[in-house]
Enzyme design. Sequence first.
Site, PDB file in Angstrom:
ATOM      1  N   LYS A  80       6.642  -0.004  14.634  1.00 28.77           N
ATOM      2  CA  LYS A  80       7.670   1.182  14.694  1.00 28.77           C
ATOM      3  C   LYS A  80       6.900   2.320  13.956  1.00 28.77           C
ATOM      4  CE  LYS A  80       8.485  -1.010   9.778  1.00 28.77           C
ATOM      5  NZ  LYS A  80       9.395  -1.958   9.070  1.00 28.77           N
ATOM      6  N   TYR A 118      -2.470  27.175  -8.080  1.00 28.31           N
ATOM      7  CA  TYR A 118      -1.134  27.558  -8.491  1.00 28.31           C
ATOM      8  C   TYR A 118      -0.977  26.784  -9.753  1.00 28.31           C
ATOM      9  CZ  TYR A 118      -0.078  29.341  -3.863  1.00 28.31           C
ATOM     10  OH  TYR A 118       0.039  29.992  -2.818  1.00 28.31           O
TER      11      TYR A 118
HETATM   12  C1  LIG Z   1       8.649  -3.027   9.021  1.00 32.21           C
HETATM   13  C2  LIG Z   1       9.349  -4.438   9.211  1.00 32.21           C
HETATM   14  C3  LIG Z   1       8.163  -5.418   9.105  1.00 32.21           C
HETATM   15  C4  LIG Z   1       6.731  -5.053   8.664  1.00 32.21           C
HETATM   16  O1  LIG Z   1       6.766  -5.142   7.251  1.00 32.21           O
HETATM   17  P1  LIG Z   1       5.066  -4.753   6.733  1.00 32.21           P
HETATM   18  O2  LIG Z   1       5.228  -4.748   5.260  1.00 32.21           O
HETATM   19  O3  LIG Z   1       4.683  -3.445   7.099  1.00 32.21           O
HETATM   20  O4  LIG Z   1       4.163  -5.813   7.108  1.00 32.21           O
HETATM   21  C5  LIG Z   1       8.603  -6.828   9.303  1.00 32.21           C
HETATM   22  N1  LIG Z   1       9.637  -7.233   9.529  1.00 32.21           N
HETATM   23  C6  LIG Z   1      10.880  -5.802   9.788  1.00 32.21           C
HETATM   24  C7  LIG Z   1      11.961  -6.296  10.045  1.00 32.21           C
HETATM   25  C8  LIG Z   1      10.558  -4.837   9.552  1.00 32.21           C
HETATM   26  O5  LIG Z   1      11.400  -3.901   9.561  1.00 32.21           O
END
Ligand SMILES: *Cc1c(COP(=O)(O)O)cnc(C)c1O
Length: 370
Positions: A35, A257
């Site tokens: 994702k 800054y």
């Molecule tokens: C993002 C996600 C994962 C992976 O999580 P990590 O902590 O990056 O391993 C697994 N299952 C779902 C439903 C997710 O949304």
Amino acid sequence: MPRPIQALIHPDALAHNLARARACAPGAKVWAVVKANAYGHGIERAYPGLQGADGFALLDLAEAERIRALGWRGPILLLEGCFEPRDLEVCSRLNIWHVVHCNEQIDWLATHKTTWPHRVFLKLNTGMNRLGFTPGAFRTAWMRLSGLTQVDEISLITHFSDADTDTGIEHQVAAFNAATEGLPGERSLANSAAVLRFAAARPDVRGDWVRPGILVYGSSPDFPVRTIADWNLRPAMTLRSRVIGVQQLQPGDTVGYGSTFRADARTRIGVVACGYADGYPRHCGTGTPVLVDGVRTRLVGRVSMDMITVDLTPVPQAGLGSEVTLWGHGPRGSLLPIDEVAQAAGTVGYELMCAVAPRVPVAVQELQSD
Ligand SMILES: *Cc1c(COP(=O)(O)O)cnc(C)c1O
């Protein structure tokens, strides 16, 4: 010449980390979670390193289409399922499996016209309280789905809220086992933290499919308790740039800054072409680790839009053009875990890798086996 900043994606590190997930969950199939454009790495760039996965899990149909366009014919799972009824048509056309977490998604399936019934993952809310049916509503949802001609196979899925902390997963695993007892279908529970910490010893945590995300990209889900070295993970992304200016500070001189850094001795400062407009976190303050010519030193003063300033004291030979590693792999086998930079910014590696800005050129680079 373009600005010298660059992000590098390392396919061999992705493959190594994926193999680590597999080793931690013997017998389970592995979803590579891609994702958010493969956590900022780029789906197309990450794909060669992740082809050994059993499937790809993601949120967005457009991303699913990109994976299919790369030639992937295996499983793809939509982790949040469909957002509207029309999404089901894409799932039918591209053979995409999807999570079902609410009754509306079942309603949409019930009126969907499809030649091939769908594979769905029915989501149980075991305490995260984001998506999923409560344990009390789960069996009714399962029965409804199993009565639909549009549905082929029903798998069972939940998500952990505390797999990376002392709270742990016991209460959620118990809730999952109780609510799913006796139901047929494959199971999927574990994210990265659960894969690394619990999957090896626990068949019920491994289930049939594990879902590692962050570990695949070489960040430790439970940093600072465990580092990527402890988990034997390799950074899949390097953010690097160069020194584009040098300043010699006298005692009492300040940098940047707000004049937040004041030199108490003569100090050589390197000005680096990297700022918050590149995705480097503005919340990183004096002391944030950075590598110059592979030598560990510190950021000083404020992060500005296009530049940061670093202390060259530990690297007297460094000057204009010296290579700077913001995170990832540096010269001569040096390493700066993204988790250390994230910690300095009060955040997590996830956020940094997802936030590398579009203006940063990205290249693919195999690591030298050193
Ligand atoms: C993002 C996600 C994962 C992976 O999580 P990590 O902590 O990056 O391993 C697994 N299952 C779902 C439903 C997710 O949304």
